[in-house]
Design an enzyme around this catalytic site. Sequence first.
Site, short mmCIF file in Angstrom:
data_model
loop_
_atom_site.label_atom_id
_atom_site.label_comp_id
_atom_site.label_asym_id
_atom_site.label_seq_id
_atom_site.Cartn_x
_atom_site.Cartn_y
_atom_site.Cartn_z
N HIS A 76 0.61 -1.16 0.13
CA HIS A 76 -0.06 0.20 0.00
C HIS A 76 0.75 1.00 -0.15
O HIS A 76 0.91 2.32 -1.62
CB HIS A 76 -0.99 0.06 1.18
CG HIS A 76 -2.03 1.31 1.08
ND1 HIS A 76 -2.86 1.25 0.18
CD2 HIS A 76 -1.82 2.37 1.51
CE1 HIS A 76 -3.47 2.52 0.18
NE2 HIS A 76 -2.84 3.29 0.89
N TYR A 123 1.59 5.06 -2.51
CA TYR A 123 2.14 6.65 -1.76
C TYR A 123 3.05 7.13 -2.13
O TYR A 123 3.53 8.09 -3.09
CB TYR A 123 1.28 7.06 -0.55
CG TYR A 123 0.58 6.87 -0.17
CD1 TYR A 123 0.11 7.90 -0.62
CD2 TYR A 123 -0.58 5.86 -0.37
CE1 TYR A 123 -1.76 8.47 -0.51
CE2 TYR A 123 -2.76 5.97 -0.39
CZ TYR A 123 -2.33 7.45 0.01
OH TYR A 123 -4.09 7.58 -0.21
N HIS A 132 -9.23 -0.21 -11.10
CA HIS A 132 -9.17 1.16 -10.17
C HIS A 132 -7.61 1.67 -10.42
O HIS A 132 -6.99 2.70 -11.06
CB HIS A 132 -9.32 0.78 -8.88
CG HIS A 132 -8.77 1.66 -8.32
ND1 HIS A 132 -9.23 2.76 -7.47
CD2 HIS A 132 -7.55 1.55 -7.33
CE1 HIS A 132 -8.59 3.61 -6.23
NE2 HIS A 132 -7.67 2.08 -5.83
N PHE A 133 -6.54 0.43 -10.21
CA PHE A 133 -5.58 1.47 -10.48
C PHE A 133 -4.70 1.80 -11.74
O PHE A 133 -3.63 2.13 -11.73
CB PHE A 133 -3.89 0.27 -9.62
CG PHE A 133 -4.53 -1.00 -10.47
CD1 PHE A 133 -3.77 -1.38 -11.75
CD2 PHE A 133 -4.75 -2.05 -9.78
CE1 PHE A 133 -3.59 -2.53 -11.88
CE2 PHE A 133 -4.53 -3.12 -10.24
CZ PHE A 133 -3.87 -3.48 -11.68
N HIS A 134 -5.63 1.56 -13.52
CA HIS A 134 -4.97 2.42 -14.44
C HIS A 134 -5.23 3.85 -14.37
O HIS A 134 -5.29 4.00 -14.89
CB HIS A 134 -6.10 1.53 -15.26
CG HIS A 134 -4.60 0.12 -16.20
ND1 HIS A 134 -4.94 -0.68 -15.27
CD2 HIS A 134 -3.57 0.44 -16.58
CE1 HIS A 134 -4.17 -1.58 -16.35
NE2 HIS A 134 -2.71 -0.81 -16.55
N ARG A 158 -10.18 -10.49 -13.23
CA ARG A 158 -8.53 -9.76 -13.07
C ARG A 158 -7.79 -10.67 -12.87
O ARG A 158 -8.00 -12.26 -12.36
CB ARG A 158 -7.81 -8.92 -12.26
CG ARG A 158 -7.52 -9.04 -11.02
CD ARG A 158 -6.84 -8.20 -10.08
NE ARG A 158 -5.56 -7.55 -10.07
CZ ARG A 158 -5.42 -7.18 -8.89
NH1 ARG A 158 -5.32 -7.08 -8.12
NH2 ARG A 158 -3.20 -6.97 -9.50
N ARG A 159 -6.51 -10.76 -13.60
CA ARG A 159 -5.21 -11.75 -14.27
C ARG A 159 -5.96 -13.13 -14.67
O ARG A 159 -5.72 -13.78 -13.99
CB ARG A 159 -4.72 -11.88 -12.57
CG ARG A 159 -4.46 -10.96 -11.59
CD ARG A 159 -4.00 -11.02 -10.56
NE ARG A 159 -2.35 -10.13 -10.49
CZ ARG A 159 -2.04 -9.89 -8.99
NH1 ARG A 159 -1.91 -10.92 -8.34
NH2 ARG A 159 -0.54 -9.56 -9.08
C1 HEM Z 1 -0.79 0.77 -23.23
C2 HEM Z 1 -0.72 0.79 -22.33
C3 HEM Z 1 -1.63 -0.07 -20.98
C4 HEM Z 1 -2.14 -0.96 -20.95
C5 HEM Z 1 -2.78 -1.31 -22.79
C6 HEM Z 1 -2.64 -1.94 -19.90
C7 HEM Z 1 -3.25 -2.65 -19.94
C8 HEM Z 1 -3.49 -3.97 -19.16
C9 HEM Z 1 -4.38 -4.82 -18.98
C10 HEM Z 1 -5.31 -5.31 -20.11
C11 HEM Z 1 -4.22 -5.43 -17.86
C12 HEM Z 1 -4.75 -6.35 -17.28
C13 HEM Z 1 -4.47 -7.82 -16.63
C14 HEM Z 1 -5.19 -9.11 -16.52
O1 HEM Z 1 -5.41 -8.67 -14.96
O2 HEM Z 1 -5.56 -9.55 -17.21
C15 HEM Z 1 -3.67 -4.60 -16.82
C16 HEM Z 1 -3.09 -4.86 -15.68
C17 HEM Z 1 -1.61 -3.77 -15.42
N1 HEM Z 1 -1.17 -2.50 -15.97
FE1 HEM Z 1 -1.72 -2.18 -17.05
N2 HEM Z 1 -1.93 -1.35 -19.24
C18 HEM Z 1 -1.74 -0.20 -19.56
C19 HEM Z 1 -0.62 1.03 -19.29
C20 HEM Z 1 0.09 0.44 -17.91
C21 HEM Z 1 0.58 1.40 -16.80
C22 HEM Z 1 1.17 2.57 -17.21
C23 HEM Z 1 1.05 0.96 -15.72
C24 HEM Z 1 1.41 2.21 -14.35
C25 HEM Z 1 2.16 2.64 -14.26
C26 HEM Z 1 0.15 -0.24 -15.34
C27 HEM Z 1 -0.01 -1.06 -14.45
C28 HEM Z 1 -0.66 -2.29 -14.21
C29 HEM Z 1 -0.71 -3.36 -13.16
C30 HEM Z 1 0.51 -3.11 -12.30
C31 HEM Z 1 -1.58 -4.39 -13.59
C32 HEM Z 1 -1.66 -4.87 -12.69
C33 HEM Z 1 -1.00 -6.56 -12.76
C34 HEM Z 1 -1.64 -7.92 -12.73
O3 HEM Z 1 -2.52 -8.09 -12.13
O4 HEM Z 1 -0.68 -8.66 -11.88
N3 HEM Z 1 -0.38 -0.57 -16.86
N4 HEM Z 1 -2.75 -3.46 -17.70
CU LIG Z 2 -4.04 -0.21 -0.41
#
Ligand code: HEM
Ligand SMILES: [Cu+2]
Lengths: 157, 544
Positions: free
Chosen positions: B220, B224, B371-373, B436-437
């Site tokens: 968490h 921050y 949310h985190f996006h 998710r995931r």
């Molecule tokens: C081109 C831009 C981006 C696209 C298309 C994208 C797409 C995605 C998608 C589809 C997932 C979900 C996959 C799933 O849960 O099965 C994901 C997970 C995630 N994304 Fe992105 N994302 C983008 C940019 C970013 C950026 C800029 C960040 C952070 C600075 C970020 C952080 C994350 C994180 C932390 C997860 C979670 C991974 C996990 O569940 O282990 N993403 N993203």
């Molecule tokens: Cu938190």
Amino acid sequence: MHLHRLEKTWLKFGISMLAVFLIVLGVMAFSMGMKPPSEHHHTVDPTKVAETAPFDNPGLNQIGKNHYEAVMTAYAFGFEPAVPLEVPVGSKVDFIVTSSDVVHGFAIVGTNVNMMIVPGEVSHVTHTFDKPGEYLILCNEYCGTGHEFMAITIVVQ
Amino acid sequence: MKSFDRSDSKLVLAHVLFAFAALFIGGVAGLLQSMVKSGSIELPANIGYYELLTAHGVLMALIFTTYFIVGFLYSGVSHTLGGKLLPVSRKLGWYGYALMSVGTVMGVIVILLGKASVLYTFYAPMKASPWFYIALALVVVGSWLSGFGIFYQYIRWKKGNKGKLSPLFAYMSVVTMLLWQICTIGVAIEVVVQLIPWSFGWVDTVNVVLSRTLFWYFGHPLVYFWLLPAYICWYVVIPKVIGGKIFSDSLARLSFMLFLLFSIPVGFHHQLMEPGISPFWKYLQVVLTFMVIIPSLMTAFSMFATFELYGRSKGAKGTFGWVKKLPWKDVRFFAPFMGMLIFIPAGAGGIINASNQMNAVVHNTLWVTGHFHITVATSVALTFFGILYWLIPAITGRVLTPRMNKLGMIQTIIWCVGMFFMSGAMHIVGLFGSPRRTAYNTYNDHPDAVLWMPYHVAMAIGGSILFIGVILIVYNIIGLLRAPRGETEYPIGEVSEASEKTPAFLERWGLWIGIAVALIVFAYTLPLVDMIMNNVPSPGYVTW
Ligand code: HEM
Ligand SMILES: [Cu+2]
Ligand SMILES: [Cu+2]
């Protein structure tokens, strides 16, 4: 430290709303029975799940009128019992679930049943099925290559 | 105007460019993920969905953010604390950079070899290659060295400027790095004491509940750690960019201290749905979690006060007349402003997530990914993007041309539109229960899962738009590096005359660290004792 008059009002309002909100959450959790799932400490040796009661005999047991107990084991990549569970409409079901390998999720789509299954721990949640249907029970915590195939159903009729 | 120290600009630029290389590779993975999830493509047999997802999480959440933050903080510390880094600090910065880079390269190789498809949260008892954990440890230790460099510069400045108030940027950087030092101790213990010996096979089992708790003790405050540097831009830089003043120096400092106190003893709000932790301690940490709403409200007030005061100083009339006076066509304002605006719904979503029993509605659904996006990948990322348009010119002795400014505006809009579709669809379909995931599957065409698919398609459309945004930001960086030579000022806001003198207790570090530690001890000691006493050891598994 000096606070602007409007900022004081803003913070007073915000902090009071926050207090009300937290009290509502607390009252609902602790005196209306809406705590998050798995409130009781209940452990099991994760390497001996199949030999340990009640997981040596996973399945659905009726324990009262309209009241069932579903004993289940999550594993990569499925649930025991592997056949769909069937209960009548209006049934209350206590789910008792553990894992025999890694961490899994346990969520029933369309309900608020949603909990983590952690090896060594036993998760508990109760739900009353008021509407008929075929509910999807799925693993919603990544557990390996076949994670997206890990699901069964519960049929309420 | 003093130009930026040239050897410091090398260090800053090295961090910034590394960050955006990570963003680019992570963006490719993100694009592919969103296509797979919508059923539009299938990955070739030798690339697994979860390898990509691990790479995306690590590169975006850990690498892009940490590199950019270290680079940005070093730039401001160099500029505001004496105009250049002390040799010791600069060295620590480079050592940190080297360690983090070795760790990153190693980690990415191990992930792409398929030896660590455990996602960026690496939950035990899934057991990755020990080299994955070692790689992560190198990144963390590297970031510690960088943090020490900032502390060193600050302490030396304080010694040389007895009785003077430290510059706001430097103060905030110290708080950010302090937060990082305190929270990474948890994940360092998890990785070094629990996971590395276990994955080498020196010990057979792992305490799963403990490892998850140590992870979220870090997880968490990690968010921050992303947010505070964005706040530094909002509090310190934006007032200067628009030509206004910082509303209040002391409130800015106080809000940072409150973030330090209340962002750490709260990790259980990520573990609300899991067994092994009593409902009392979960609720207690939920209450502590919600305390960060107070400094958030203060920040919102300060931002809009700065905007309104500026607008009125330019002759704005009526209740909202000042809105028109803001420099809407200046990307250095517009990109972070969109970040701020989007943080309003994003923060509200966070309140929902942390609401104890209500978390059951959204836990591990795509809502959380949505949310985190919008928090880190929009509010924070857009602010970081906005910083580029003055930081690169300022440190390389160039100027922002109108054309680059325009490309920046376009990039910002593309990002917002892409996120609107991707994150919006994730939020909605998450409420319908889509996990998710999870790679593509419709669960034998179960009617609920079939209904999710149109939203997954919207996600893929958003993801594709975002990927254009990724390409454009990379293009813009190249453009900025080749912009015409000239002098660009490093924008540091001045405090409004009406604001009062900052009280000295805000800089009594011992006091604040003491309170932070006391809160952590209070919130964690008994649950940790319980977890250690009731250890149910688990062997490791490789399930991918
Ligand atoms: C081109 C831009 C981006 C696209 C298309 C994208 C797409 C995605 C998608 C589809 C997932 C979900 C996959 C799933 O849960 O099965 C994901 C997970 C995630 N994304 Fe992105 N994302 C983008 C940019 C970013 C950026 C800029 C960040 C952070 C600075 C970020 C952080 C994350 C994180 C932390 C997860 C979670 C991974 C996990 O569940 O282990 N993403 N993203
Ligand atoms: Cu938190
Ligand atoms: Cu799973």
